[in-house]
Design a protein around this motif. Sequence first.
Motif, PDB file in Angstrom:
ATOM      1  N   GLY A 180      61.018 -90.633  47.172  1.00  0.00           N
ATOM      2  CA  GLY A 180      60.546 -91.822  46.469  1.00  0.00           C
ATOM      3  C   GLY A 180      61.576 -92.887  46.241  1.00  0.00           C
ATOM      4  O   GLY A 180      61.349 -93.840  45.483  1.00  0.00           O
ATOM      5  N   SER A 181      62.739 -92.790  46.891  1.00  0.00           N
ATOM      6  CA  SER A 181      63.811 -93.767  46.662  1.00  0.00           C
ATOM      7  C   SER A 181      63.618 -95.050  47.458  1.00  0.00           C
ATOM      8  O   SER A 181      64.323 -96.038  47.216  1.00  0.00           O
ATOM      9  N   GLY A 182      62.697 -95.060  48.423  1.00  0.00           N
ATOM     10  CA  GLY A 182      62.413 -96.281  49.173  1.00  0.00           C
ATOM     11  C   GLY A 182      62.881 -96.275  50.618  1.00  0.00           C
ATOM     12  O   GLY A 182      62.957 -97.328  51.252  1.00  0.00           O
ATOM     13  N   LYS A 183      63.155 -95.090  51.166  1.00  0.00           N
ATOM     14  CA  LYS A 183      63.645 -95.004  52.551  1.00  0.00           C
ATOM     15  C   LYS A 183      62.597 -95.526  53.540  1.00  0.00           C
ATOM     16  O   LYS A 183      62.905 -96.323  54.432  1.00  0.00           O
ATOM     17  N   THR A 184      61.355 -95.064  53.379  1.00  0.00           N
ATOM     18  CA  THR A 184      60.279 -95.468  54.293  1.00  0.00           C
ATOM     19  C   THR A 184      60.036 -96.966  54.209  1.00  0.00           C
ATOM     20  O   THR A 184      59.865 -97.643  55.232  1.00  0.00           O
ATOM     21  N   THR A 185      60.042 -97.506  53.002  1.00  0.00           N
ATOM     22  CA  THR A 185      59.803 -98.939  52.822  1.00  0.00           C
ATOM     23  C   THR A 185      60.933 -99.761  53.428  1.00  0.00           C
ATOM     24  O   THR A 185      60.705-100.818  54.026  1.00  0.00           O
ATOM     25  N   PHE A 186      62.172 -99.286  53.306  1.00  0.00           N
ATOM     26  CA  PHE A 186      63.307-100.012  53.878  1.00  0.00           C
ATOM     27  C   PHE A 186      63.182-100.116  55.399  1.00  0.00           C
ATOM     28  O   PHE A 186      63.390-101.186  55.973  1.00  0.00           O
ATOM     29  N   LEU A 187      62.819 -99.010  56.052  1.00  0.00           N
ATOM     30  CA  LEU A 187      62.679 -99.055  57.508  1.00  0.00           C
ATOM     31  C   LEU A 187      61.492 -99.913  57.929  1.00  0.00           C
ATOM     32  O   LEU A 187      61.550-100.615  58.943  1.00  0.00           O
ATOM     33  N   ALA A 188      60.410 -99.866  57.151  1.00  0.00           N
ATOM     34  CA  ALA A 188      59.249-100.714  57.455  1.00  0.00           C
ATOM     35  C   ALA A 188      59.622-102.194  57.326  1.00  0.00           C
ATOM     36  O   ALA A 188      59.259-103.021  58.175  1.00  0.00           O
ATOM     37  N   LYS A 189      60.350-102.527  56.255  1.00  0.00           N
ATOM     38  CA  LYS A 189      60.770-103.919  56.051  1.00  0.00           C
ATOM     39  C   LYS A 189      61.713-104.358  57.161  1.00  0.00           C
ATOM     40  O   LYS A 189      61.652-105.507  57.634  1.00  0.00           O
ATOM     41  N   LEU A 190      62.593-103.470  57.613  1.00  0.00           N
ATOM     42  CA  LEU A 190      63.496-103.805  58.719  1.00  0.00           C
ATOM     43  C   LEU A 190      62.691-104.149  59.971  1.00  0.00           C
ATOM     44  O   LEU A 190      62.973-105.142  60.651  1.00  0.00           O
ATOM     45  N   ALA A 191      61.693-103.327  60.285  1.00  0.00           N
ATOM     46  CA  ALA A 191      60.859-103.581  61.469  1.00  0.00           C
ATOM     47  C   ALA A 191      60.130-104.914  61.336  1.00  0.00           C
ATOM     48  O   ALA A 191      60.020-105.683  62.308  1.00  0.00           O
ATOM     49  N   LEU A 192      59.634-105.224  60.142  1.00  0.00           N
ATOM     50  CA  LEU A 192      58.932-106.491  59.922  1.00  0.00           C
ATOM     51  C   LEU A 192      59.890-107.673  59.988  1.00  0.00           C
ATOM     52  O   LEU A 192      59.519-108.754  60.465  1.00  0.00           O
ATOM     53  N   ASP A 193      61.120-107.494  59.516  1.00  0.00           N
ATOM     54  CA  ASP A 193      62.121-108.554  59.635  1.00  0.00           C
ATOM     55  C   ASP A 193      62.424-108.840  61.103  1.00  0.00           C
ATOM     56  O   ASP A 193      62.640-109.998  61.490  1.00  0.00           O
ATOM     57  N   TRP A 194      62.453-107.786  61.905  1.00  0.00           N
ATOM     58  CA  TRP A 194      62.645-107.989  63.359  1.00  0.00           C
ATOM     59  C   TRP A 194      61.477-108.782  63.931  1.00  0.00           C
ATOM     60  O   TRP A 194      61.669-109.664  64.761  1.00  0.00           O
ATOM     61  N   CYS A 195      60.274-108.467  63.484  1.00  0.00           N
ATOM     62  CA  CYS A 195      59.098-109.195  63.960  1.00  0.00           C
ATOM     63  C   CYS A 195      59.180-110.677  63.619  1.00  0.00           C
ATOM     64  O   CYS A 195      58.766-111.537  64.406  1.00  0.00           O
ATOM     65  N   GLU A 196      59.737-110.965  62.442  1.00  0.00           N
ATOM     66  CA  GLU A 196      59.803-112.360  62.007  1.00  0.00           C
ATOM     67  C   GLU A 196      60.745-113.169  62.872  1.00  0.00           C
ATOM     68  O   GLU A 196      60.555-114.370  63.074  1.00  0.00           O
ATOM     69  N   GLY A 197      61.770-112.516  63.384  1.00  0.00           N
ATOM     70  CA  GLY A 197      62.659-113.186  64.327  1.00  0.00           C
ATOM     71  C   GLY A 197      63.711-114.030  63.664  1.00  0.00           C
ATOM     72  O   GLY A 197      63.797-114.149  62.441  1.00  0.00           O
ATOM     73  N   VAL A 198      64.511-114.633  64.479  1.00  0.00           N
ATOM     74  CA  VAL A 198      65.671-115.387  64.008  1.00  0.00           C
ATOM     75  C   VAL A 198      65.253-116.624  63.228  1.00  0.00           C
ATOM     76  O   VAL A 198      65.999-117.144  62.406  1.00  0.00           O
ATOM     77  N   HIS A 199      64.011-117.107  63.444  1.00  0.00           N
ATOM     78  CA  HIS A 199      63.570-118.308  62.723  1.00  0.00           C
ATOM     79  C   HIS A 199      63.436-118.043  61.233  1.00  0.00           C
ATOM     80  O   HIS A 199      63.488-118.960  60.424  1.00  0.00           O
ATOM     81  N   GLY A 200      63.253-116.767  60.866  1.00  0.00           N
ATOM     82  CA  GLY A 200      63.165-116.428  59.448  1.00  0.00           C
ATOM     83  C   GLY A 200      64.506-116.069  58.857  1.00  0.00           C
ATOM     84  O   GLY A 200      64.595-115.691  57.710  1.00  0.00           O
ATOM     85  N   SER A 201      65.553-116.179  59.649  1.00  0.00           N
ATOM     86  CA  SER A 201      66.876-115.735  59.205  1.00  0.00           C
ATOM     87  C   SER A 201      67.495-116.692  58.207  1.00  0.00           C
ATOM     88  O   SER A 201      67.336-117.895  58.287  1.00  0.00           O
ATOM     89  N   ILE A 202      68.201-116.131  57.268  1.00  0.00           N
ATOM     90  CA  ILE A 202      69.002-116.901  56.324  1.00  0.00           C
ATOM     91  C   ILE A 202      70.458-116.599  56.633  1.00  0.00           C
ATOM     92  O   ILE A 202      70.826-115.448  56.829  1.00  0.00           O
ATOM     93  N   ALA A 203      71.269-117.608  56.692  1.00  0.00           N
ATOM     94  CA  ALA A 203      72.674-117.393  57.050  1.00  0.00           C
ATOM     95  C   ALA A 203      73.289-116.346  56.142  1.00  0.00           C
ATOM     96  O   ALA A 203      73.140-116.399  54.926  1.00  0.00           O
ATOM     97  N   SER A 204      73.995-115.401  56.733  1.00  0.00           N
ATOM     98  CA  SER A 204      74.573-114.300  55.959  1.00  0.00           C
ATOM     99  C   SER A 204      75.940-114.698  55.435  1.00  0.00           C
ATOM    100  O   SER A 204      76.926-114.668  56.137  1.00  0.00           O
ATOM    101  N   ASP A 205      75.981-115.149  54.171  1.00  0.00           N
ATOM    102  CA  ASP A 205      77.242-115.427  53.491  1.00  0.00           C
ATOM    103  C   ASP A 205      77.164-114.809  52.109  1.00  0.00           C
ATOM    104  O   ASP A 205      76.203-114.143  51.759  1.00  0.00           O
ATOM    105  N   ASN A 206      78.173-115.034  51.316  1.00  0.00           N
ATOM    106  CA  ASN A 206      78.246-114.380  50.013  1.00  0.00           C
ATOM    107  C   ASN A 206      77.141-114.817  49.057  1.00  0.00           C
ATOM    108  O   ASN A 206      76.828-114.120  48.097  1.00  0.00           O
ATOM    109  N   SER A 207      76.553-115.985  49.293  1.00  0.00           N
ATOM    110  CA  SER A 207      75.519-116.485  48.397  1.00  0.00           C
ATOM    111  C   SER A 207      74.115-116.122  48.871  1.00  0.00           C
ATOM    112  O   SER A 207      73.147-116.369  48.165  1.00  0.00           O
TER     113      SER A 207
END
Length: 650
Positions: free
Chosen positions: A113-140
């Motif tokens: 129940g710690s969220g492992k399944t949800t994390f992998l599902a969200k990762l797959a959906l983030d891949w589906c969204e593609g680079v257009h949904g990306s937010i620049a990865s910086d400290n903020s």
Amino acid sequence: MIAQFKDHINKTKYTDTDNKTAAGQDEYVAKCKELIESMKKLYNKKLNHLTISPLDDYSDEKIRDVYMTPKIMAMRKDKKAFLKTEKQVNTYKEVFLTDNSVNPRIFIQGEAGSGKTTFLAKLALDWCEGVHGSIASDNSAPIFADLDALQCYEFVFHITLRNSVNQFDVYTMIEKQIMDSIYSPTDREKAYELVSEIMKHQRCLVLLDGLDEWTGPGDQHNLPTLVVDHIKCVMLISTRPWKLADGKVKHSDIDALFQLEGINEPLELSKTILSRLVDKEELEITYSAFTLYVEKQKLRELLSSPMMLSAIVCSYADGIELKGSKCDIYILLVESLFKKANSNKSTFTHPPFPLFTRTEHIQPNVENLNRLAEMAFHLLFVNERENAIVFSIKELKKFKIDEIKDFALKSGILSAQRTASALRSSSSFMFIHLSMQEFLAAYHIARNANLIDGIISIYLNRHPKAYLDISQVFIFLCGLDVSCAERLSSMTDERDASNTTTSTSRYSSHAMFNRTILEGCREANANGYSDIALKLSHFYFDNNNIIDLHKIWENNAANAIVLHVHIDDMKPLENQRISPGNDECASQITFDLHSCLELTHLELSGRCILGKVILICMAVGTVYSVREITDARCLILPVWAHWNFRSALF
């Protein structure tokens, strides 16, 4: 490094194939793009919704609307085991890369129940969204917002491992779970050939969810495997910690390991879920009252688990208050599930356990509960492991669950799925969650204490490392029946003490067993059993467990074989200090070793340990050697003990 990685992908995308004509290459590229679009449609249909209430299967929301970023800690490789660091991982890049090198096999471990399944599902959906949904990865940037890191992988294959029991080849799993869901039977052979080519030549990420719910054929397959040609594929595998602690997954099989400890902002997620359950104008008042309730009942620690959080929040919205017991929560889940199938109400005149006193929907269905619990127990402790999680109608008939199948499925305590084969189609069944199956098994043990010296003893003898496997069952048992829990702790401690595996595996197993006993003690205390006496002989103290684990030490000093006290220099114990000797000072934690005649290994490490260390020959009562730390404390040891002092105070 991500930019270089992406440049490499862009240069080799769809072109790294041998002996293809231009026309053949064009067709291959077109088929790849077609498959990518089909996979995205499949994932958006299959993974896009999340049930926000464990009490109501129909109460679901889009993951993006209720998702809360996970708290994931990096683990570092040590000679003996992987050790948790204080570094929190906030980007996908940190998961995939270590020192700018790609990790081929990545593991994410976390409790039920710690969220492992949800994390992998969200990762797959983030891949589906593609680079257009990306937010620049910086400290903020928000946590895990670097979607560009996912675009380094042309294909992301999401696999649920409990649906692939007895399969060990990842390629076969992809065929059965993904390609068969996209292509019609007449098109599948060509589709299989396509995915084989893709896995040879394209950079792929394979998400394998639930290693602890999977078994391979025979004893030689402890991990799903990739064929040699699929060297460009990266595997990201989720599991419960015990699966890695049992020693079957080799140290060398793990290129990177992360610990998922739940969610970052549990109260924020609580408010989000409440917003779906109460009227908008009542939200702020209800949320304020809920936060006070959490503090009063000391539920904050449980809220880190998404499953526990949703149960606590949804029950609160329904007017039911809990007191920090996992058993209490799972009884509430059973109560709520049964209510969906049978709304009749009745209370127990003589409840089987005190926690059942307030229930209304279990008593009218108690026979159904007992049958389901008996089956849950036998599946875990008697059946072959490949049939323990996903099972057939044969098991339902064996325990007469077929007679109440409609009730079990309507309530949602069991789920079913169709299994297609060349000859016929049939149904396979599973409990709503493995932790629910484990709770029901514990309930059955508590009602039948003779099982501990019978079936469970046989099970532990047949599977020497299985005492780690049943940790959740044990913890539930501590909340239901203290005497059963004490007997089982004695039996499992014997297995832990006799662990003869490699030093690396042995260290991990002892540490895992420490946590299990500690969690069991906390569960017993939460249910009013303050005098539980669990057995433990190998003690591993650190900053996080020193106070609670010391209470268990007080009942087990005579049993102690190993005592490790490691106090992190960077994390002082809020002015608590460790004293290895007699001590009247209430501000210090004391280990009196006079009665530790079984002790063979002692290790003290850290700057918070005070005392005068004196080794005394127990046989003749004379001082063997003296090392001065301060002039305040004494440590008495048998001379045959192996001792290793690494404190910086020396």
